[in-house]
Every structure is written in structure tokens, then in C-alpha cells.
Motif scaffolding. Sequence first.
Motif, PDB file in Angstrom:
ATOM      1  N   THR A  72      85.241  63.085 -26.806  1.00  0.00           N
ATOM      2  CA  THR A  72      83.878  62.817 -26.350  1.00  0.00           C
ATOM      3  C   THR A  72      82.972  63.915 -26.873  1.00  0.00           C
ATOM      4  O   THR A  72      83.339  65.075 -26.902  1.00  0.00           O
ATOM      5  CB  THR A  72      83.805  62.802 -24.814  1.00  0.00           C
ATOM      6  OG1 THR A  72      84.557  63.902 -24.337  1.00  0.00           O
ATOM      7  CG2 THR A  72      84.328  61.509 -24.255  1.00  0.00           C
ATOM      8  N   VAL A  73      81.797  63.494 -27.271  1.00  0.00           N
ATOM      9  CA  VAL A  73      80.897  64.456 -27.894  1.00  0.00           C
ATOM     10  C   VAL A  73      80.285  65.370 -26.834  1.00  0.00           C
ATOM     11  O   VAL A  73      79.718  64.919 -25.850  1.00  0.00           O
ATOM     12  CB  VAL A  73      79.791  63.712 -28.656  1.00  0.00           C
ATOM     13  CG1 VAL A  73      78.833  64.706 -29.273  1.00  0.00           C
ATOM     14  CG2 VAL A  73      80.405  62.836 -29.714  1.00  0.00           C
ATOM     15  N   LEU A  74      80.413  66.637 -27.045  1.00  0.00           N
ATOM     16  CA  LEU A  74      79.893  67.637 -26.129  1.00  0.00           C
ATOM     17  C   LEU A  74      78.612  68.187 -26.732  1.00  0.00           C
ATOM     18  O   LEU A  74      78.613  68.699 -27.846  1.00  0.00           O
ATOM     19  CB  LEU A  74      80.942  68.745 -25.985  1.00  0.00           C
ATOM     20  CG  LEU A  74      81.022  69.476 -24.668  1.00  0.00           C
ATOM     21  CD1 LEU A  74      81.171  68.514 -23.507  1.00  0.00           C
ATOM     22  CD2 LEU A  74      82.194  70.435 -24.704  1.00  0.00           C
ATOM     23  N   LYS A  75      77.518  68.047 -26.007  1.00  0.00           N
ATOM     24  CA  LYS A  75      76.263  68.524 -26.580  1.00  0.00           C
ATOM     25  C   LYS A  75      75.878  69.854 -25.970  1.00  0.00           C
ATOM     26  O   LYS A  75      76.042  70.069 -24.771  1.00  0.00           O
ATOM     27  CB  LYS A  75      75.148  67.502 -26.316  1.00  0.00           C
ATOM     28  CG  LYS A  75      75.122  66.408 -27.340  1.00  0.00           C
ATOM     29  CD  LYS A  75      73.877  65.591 -27.183  1.00  0.00           C
ATOM     30  CE  LYS A  75      73.832  64.479 -28.203  1.00  0.00           C
ATOM     31  NZ  LYS A  75      72.774  63.535 -27.899  1.00  0.00           N
ATOM     32  N   CYS A  76      75.334  70.702 -26.811  1.00  0.00           N
ATOM     33  CA  CYS A  76      74.909  72.026 -26.363  1.00  0.00           C
ATOM     34  C   CYS A  76      73.776  71.878 -25.359  1.00  0.00           C
ATOM     35  O   CYS A  76      72.809  71.161 -25.608  1.00  0.00           O
ATOM     36  CB  CYS A  76      74.446  72.831 -27.570  1.00  0.00           C
ATOM     37  SG  CYS A  76      73.762  74.433 -27.157  1.00  0.00           S
ATOM     38  N   TYR A  77      73.904  72.531 -24.211  1.00  0.00           N
ATOM     39  CA  TYR A  77      72.890  72.417 -23.171  1.00  0.00           C
ATOM     40  C   TYR A  77      71.554  72.958 -23.652  1.00  0.00           C
ATOM     41  O   TYR A  77      70.489  72.487 -23.266  1.00  0.00           O
ATOM     42  CB  TYR A  77      73.351  73.178 -21.927  1.00  0.00           C
ATOM     43  CG  TYR A  77      72.459  72.998 -20.724  1.00  0.00           C
ATOM     44  CD1 TYR A  77      72.176  71.731 -20.232  1.00  0.00           C
ATOM     45  CD2 TYR A  77      71.894  74.097 -20.081  1.00  0.00           C
ATOM     46  CE1 TYR A  77      71.360  71.563 -19.130  1.00  0.00           C
ATOM     47  CE2 TYR A  77      71.072  73.934 -18.979  1.00  0.00           C
ATOM     48  CZ  TYR A  77      70.807  72.664 -18.505  1.00  0.00           C
ATOM     49  OH  TYR A  77      70.001  72.501 -17.418  1.00  0.00           O
ATOM     50  N   HIS A  78      71.619  73.942 -24.524  1.00  0.00           N
ATOM     51  CA  HIS A  78      70.376  74.573 -24.972  1.00  0.00           C
ATOM     52  C   HIS A  78      69.685  73.778 -26.067  1.00  0.00           C
ATOM     53  O   HIS A  78      68.534  73.405 -25.940  1.00  0.00           O
ATOM     54  CB  HIS A  78      70.685  75.994 -25.446  1.00  0.00           C
ATOM     55  CG  HIS A  78      69.478  76.740 -25.911  1.00  0.00           C
ATOM     56  ND1 HIS A  78      68.499  77.162 -25.063  1.00  0.00           N
ATOM     57  CD2 HIS A  78      69.086  77.126 -27.147  1.00  0.00           C
ATOM     58  CE1 HIS A  78      67.553  77.783 -25.746  1.00  0.00           C
ATOM     59  NE2 HIS A  78      67.876  77.770 -27.011  1.00  0.00           N
ATOM     60  N   CYS A  79      70.400  73.520 -27.176  1.00  0.00           N
ATOM     61  CA  CYS A  79      69.707  72.927 -28.315  1.00  0.00           C
ATOM     62  C   CYS A  79      70.103  71.481 -28.601  1.00  0.00           C
ATOM     63  O   CYS A  79      69.467  70.826 -29.419  1.00  0.00           O
ATOM     64  CB  CYS A  79      69.917  73.771 -29.566  1.00  0.00           C
ATOM     65  SG  CYS A  79      71.581  73.737 -30.208  1.00  0.00           S
TER      66      CYS A  79
END
Lengths: 809, 63
Positions: A10-17
Motif C-alpha cells: 500500500t502506498v504510504l504518503k509523506c505526511y508533510h509533502c
Amino acid sequence: MTTEVNDTQTVLKCYHCGDICADDSIKSEDMYFCCEGCKIVYEVLNNNNLCTYYDLNSHPGNDQKGKAQGKNYDYLDSDEIRSKIVEFSTEQITRVTFFIPGMHCSSCIWLLEQLHKFEPSILESRVNFMAKTLSVRFSNNIKLSQVVTLLDSIGYQPRLSLDELEKKESAFKDKSLIYKIGISGFAFGNIMMLSFPEYLSIDVSSTDLKFLFNALIILLSLPVLVYCSSDYFKSAFKSIKQRFINIDVPLTLGIIALYGQSVYEIAAGHGAGYMDSFAGLIFFLLLGKIFQNKTYEFFSFERNYKSYFPISVAVLKDGDEIYTPLSQLKQGDKVVIRNNEIIPADAYLLTGDANIDYSFVTGESDPVQKNPGEKLFAGGKQTGGLITIEVMNEVSQSYLNRLWNNYLLTGSNETGYTHLSNVISKYFTIVILIIGAASFLFWLPQGIQKAITVFSAVLIVACPCALALSTPFTLGNALRLLGRNNFYMKNALLIETLSKIDTIVFDKTGTLTQTGAADITFEGKPLTTLETGIIKSMFRNSLHPLSKLVHSALNNAGYVVIDSFRETAGKGIECRYEGIEIRAGNSEFTGAGELSTVTQAEFTNSTGSRIWLKFGDTLRGYFTVTSKLRANLDELFGKLKNEYDIYLLSGDSEKEKIRFEKNFGEGRMFFNQKPETKKIFIENLKNEKKRVMMIGDGLNDSGAISSADIGVSVTDDLMSFTPASDVILKSDGLKNLSGYLKFAKSSVNVIKFSFVVSTIYNLIGLTVAVTGNLSPLFAAVLMPLSSITVIAIATVGTIFANKRRGLEL
Amino acid sequence: MSAIFVMIGASLVVALGFLAAFIWAVRSGQMDDNYTPSVRILFDDDKPVTKSVKKEENSKNNK
């Protein structure tokens, strides 16, 4: 076997960018980050209770990968540099404006205006989003460098380059157009009100009242004539002086006739004249002007080498690194260059492994390996570890600088009008004068006074206001729509040039291929998960750009513990895992050179760089690293091929020739091109009467870009450095190129169509005028009506054309 | 009819007042930036100190 970059989890997206995280190793509380930089920014904000930043927009941050955070900004406190940066400084308070390219959403505005929460000494911070600037007022308890360090720590690095500093002095914004619009609008409205008795044919019996109305009308129209329309008079006068008729000439004729006739009628007591139409005309014309002039103020289309270089560099003096302004860099200075920093001047390499990326300067895609003692040219970017260099020439004498100065952008189309409207206005003026003279002669037997009235009526009604409006509104709207689609033009007038393009020349490196991305394939016996893990761990330790690319491609394996890692510059890397020696590198380093010729031949059909891999004594295969092409190129070339002449000019070697053969065809690809030869190539095409568009990205294309009719620089990051050009194109828009060109053609057709419509209006008006029946009311209705029709056609027409090309609104 | 003289005078004074206000506004820099204030006005002054929660709804288009 092919190792692909796609991951299966599952794709984990950076919380910041919002970038995709390679793994879940970087986390803080329950947030995941793509890199340490993003995590640090989050923690800074979290500690200051400023996480509203993340509530306003999701993933609002700037990607912090590859940004040198924690940079030392002490050099900003030296008096010389400080005085260049600050705008205003007293004993207690300093004000400074930074250009912050990373600003992109409402969260950015919010956060940047909360700087006082981080540092109480900052009194105020104000954002101008369109200009991407931040004004900070701070008390002198803190230093300038502390303010910049704070901005750096929250991920908004201000751009501090020599060029940016010098621009400040000339940053004067002309507001006169806004004043002119305000005043003419004011006059327009009030004159209309005072003209009401005239419109409604109310017979004003009181002569006092009549006198007051007329006096007020003349009074109100005076500033419009003297101040608001002054630019048109000036431009018309200038063009006549140069024996050339632009659209301002018939416009000025119309304005003078309109005003003169009105004053005459009012003075003679015939009526209220056409002052309302006059003020309205100027008002609409000025509106069109501001609409056309609305360009992208935060883009800099004319940059020079100074904006490419940093303000200062770290000079080694007695073992200390002292930040010195670039202008004070002298021959013999020893300079420290870190990863991703630019070599500021031609120099000799003293120590360190230099892997210089010259792709921006020369177009070569592979970094160049240099040994101590060898010469390095200014403009190259060091990738890898720290190096020290000794400066050979001052900055202003470098090769790069000479490259720039040879190719200063020659100003194209400075008249302010398109070729099309100039051609039309020439004939238009002549025809109008002939009609005017003819009707003058026709009416002359009935008295000179009537003849003059008819003559001025012809000039009034034929005043090409609709003509003058159609161009700015169409082009202004087209410019805006192209900008929405990531195609940013320097000014709206270039759209006409764009519509005539018949030849397109492409650069390869960085234009058709992506920078910093690669297709990596492995050929040989498939690797096991453990083996992949070993090489991934090995490549992680290497600073060589190729190693980094391979490392990022091997994303579905965990790290293992390896020992005795060693990097041999220019050859390869080696390490040991459970006693087995593992080597990766060039054929000599891994012993692949001893392969039989038969096997070698099989490999020759692949292009790009090759990294051989050896486990113990067995050669396992090799990684091929080929530069990644931008998306949908085949589709684009399919569309372009039939309508345009297309060429490829590359500064790189012929190794990728086969790849582009199907798109360009034999004899249309040229490799090993120098900046000078690229420029000459474009000039030759232009001598053959071709309309040339050059699409490039780097300094090596700058000569070609400036000599082409339309020079386009392609960039991944709109705010990063691009060579001087007419158009800045965001790289993901490249696939729409044929759409942009078609859209430009349609826009010019929209202008032509509105010319036809405005001519019809003129014909109606002229028929009335030559028969001597032009009433003020008729003029007051006809003129705004024709203007509004034309504006509507311009707006709707461009939007429709835009939709048809499948572009975004 | 003399009322009209007064009315015209009054209307012009009002109109000139607005023109003066406009010129003052341009001078004081209110026309320099016609985008940022439209965003700024939507920010809440000061939120009570709470830990931020992930919000995916009010995402992307803020331009």
C-alpha cells in the motif's frame, strides 16, 4: 529479469509533502515521512503548536529531499551582503523581503505569516503570494542569518542569489495604468449621468442648467484626454515619426475627432457631444491593456549566470571555512564544494572524488569523473562527497560566463502590438481617410460646416476600438489559459509568433529525458531477495549518482549487514557478505572484460550505462541505467510529425540514437552538439525562412533558445533556474505541445473573426455617418456595444478553442 | 429647479470622494497584491491548542 520501480505494498504518503515514502522507517508518532528533512520540519511545527498548517491543506509541505538543510547562513551577517539584502534598517528594526520559490498554497501563506510564534523578535511577516515574496520586519535582537535559518528549518528556503539582490534596486512597480483606469472609469460614469437629458431628449429649458451640465462634462473629460489617453498619443506620434502606421494612429485620429467635435458641438450649443463615448472608449481600451499585460510576475524569463550561482562560497583560510561573496573570489582561493553544490569558477581539483554533473552546461547526461589536478569548469555540479578546489579565474572570466554573454536575449517584438493588427491598421487608416475625404467632398456643396461634421463623424464611428480591443482580450485570455496548462509565456504578443511555428527543435538531455530518474533493468540470472538486499545495502553506501539510482530502484528488499565496503573512484564498489566478495562497477573492475566476444555482442543492442555485478567469482549480469523518457512522447511525436519539421539536437553522445530513430527519422538527429553549433543550426533554419521553436532546458541550449523565434525552456520545478527564454514549460506539459500550438492558431483565428465582426459594426456606423445622421445617442450605444461584442467573442472563442484542444480551463 | 444645482454638486462631491479613496488605496499599496488577502481572510485567528488530526477532505485545490 526486470526490477521495476513500482511497489506492491500500500502506498504510504509523506505526511508533510505527500510524496510516496520508500518504506515506513521514518516516522514521528503516527505520521510517516519520505525523508528526514520532512520529519524535521514537522517536528519544528509540532513543537510550536503550528500544526494547523496540516489542517488547511493535506500534505502542504515542500519535498525536503536533496535540500541542504541546516546550511550555514552566517555569511549573511557580513555588512556588505547584509546591506544588499535588507530594504530598510534602523537601530532597532530591520525590514527585508525574501523571494521564496517554495510558496504554493494557502498553508504556506498561513505558516509564513506566523513567524512571530517561532521567534518573538520577528514583529511582522507578510506574504505576497503572486510575487512569491515574504516581507519580514524584525527587531535587531536577532540577526538576519537567524531569520533565514528559521525559514530554512520550516522548509521555505529563500532564494538568495546575486541576481535576486541586484533586482531589488530596480523593483519599481508602475501603477499609472491603475490610476488611469480609475480616473477614466470615474469620468465615464459621471459624464453618462450628466448626458441623461440628452439621451432622453428632455428639453432643458433653463440655459443656466444647460451651461452647468456642459461645463461639467468638459471639465470631467479633460483629465481623460490629457492623462488617461496620453499613451495612445505618444505611441501614435512615435510610429508616424518612424514612417509606420500602428493601430494607435487611427485610434488617435478617432479620439481627436471625437473630442474636437464634442467640444465644438457643446460650445456652439448644438448638443452634448460624444464625451460619454469618448470616456467609455478610453476606459475599455485601458482595461484591455491591463488584461494583456497581466503576466506571470514571479517568473523570471531573463536570467543571467548570476542567478545560477550562490551568493557566497566557503573559502578555506588557515583551516577555517570563511563564507566569502562570490564577487570577492580571487585566483588561488581554495574553495570547499559539497554534494549538489555548483562550482563557481573555473578551477583545479585539489582533493576529493569529483563527479561533476555538467548536464546543465553541456547536455552530457553522465557525470564526469575528475582526478586531483584536473581542470573543472564553472557551472558543473558536484555529486558525491566533499571536494576542495583552487580557483583559476575570477567568476566573471569563466567559460560559463562567456557562454552567457555571447547569447544575450535579443529583444523580439518590442512594438507592443502584433504583426497582424499592425498590417490591418495600416490599410484601415488609409481606407477610413479616403471614405472621410470622399464624404467631405460630397457634403461640401451644402456648406463647409456640415462637411466637417460628417468628416469627423466618419473618424469617430470608424475609430477602431473593437479592433484595438480584440487583440488584448483574446491574447490576454489565451495567455491565462496556456498558463493554466503549465505553458507560461513571457508576454501575450508571442502567441501570434507561436501560431506560425513550422519547425520544432528538441534538446535531448533534460528535455525529452527526465532529470534524476532512470529506467533500470537487470540482465542475467535473476537475483534472490537476499542478494537484492545485499546489493541494495552496498549501493546505499555509495555516493556515485549511478549507485543512487540503482539503490532507489531496488525498493522491495530489506537491508542486510555488510562489511568492508570500499569505493574505488571511477571503477566501482565492493563489499563482503558472509565472507563472499561482491563487486559492482565497470567491466574492468568486475572482470567482465574477459567475457567471450559472442556474449559481448549480445549486449550491444542496449543503450545507456552499464553496471556489472559479480558475486564471488561468478559474473551475475549487469544493470542497465537508461535515462527515463518523459511520458507520452511517442504520442506527441505522432501528432507533430505530420505538421511540423522536427529535429533533435543533443550535446550527448550517439548512444541513444536508436531510441529516437522512430520519432525523428534518419538525418534529423544530431549528436555531440556544442552550444555554438546548436545556435548556428537554429540560425540556418531561420535563414531558410522557417519559423523555429527551440525546446531545451540547460545552459547549453541557451544560445539556440535565444536565437529561435520561440525559445522554450522545460523544467521540472517552475521555480528553479532556467535559461533566458520566451516560454517556461513545466515538464509534464510537454506531451500537450501540439495542443498548445493548435490553440495558438485558434486564438489568432478568434482575433481575425472579431476583426470581421468589428468591421461589420464599422460599416453600419459608417453608413449612418456618411449620410450625416450620426446622433450622440446612436454613437453612445454603438461604440460600447461593438466593444462588448468583441470582448465576448474573444473570451468565449478562446475558451472554446481551449476545450477543443483538450486542455484544461 | 435650483434643487438640481445642489444635487449635482452633492453627487459630484460624493463621486470625487470615491475617486480620492481609490487613488489613496492604490498609493497605499492595496492594489499591489490582489490575491493573498482573499486567502488570508479565511484563516481563523487562533485555534485552541490541539493536536492536529489528519484531514483529507479539504485537500488539493486552493489556487
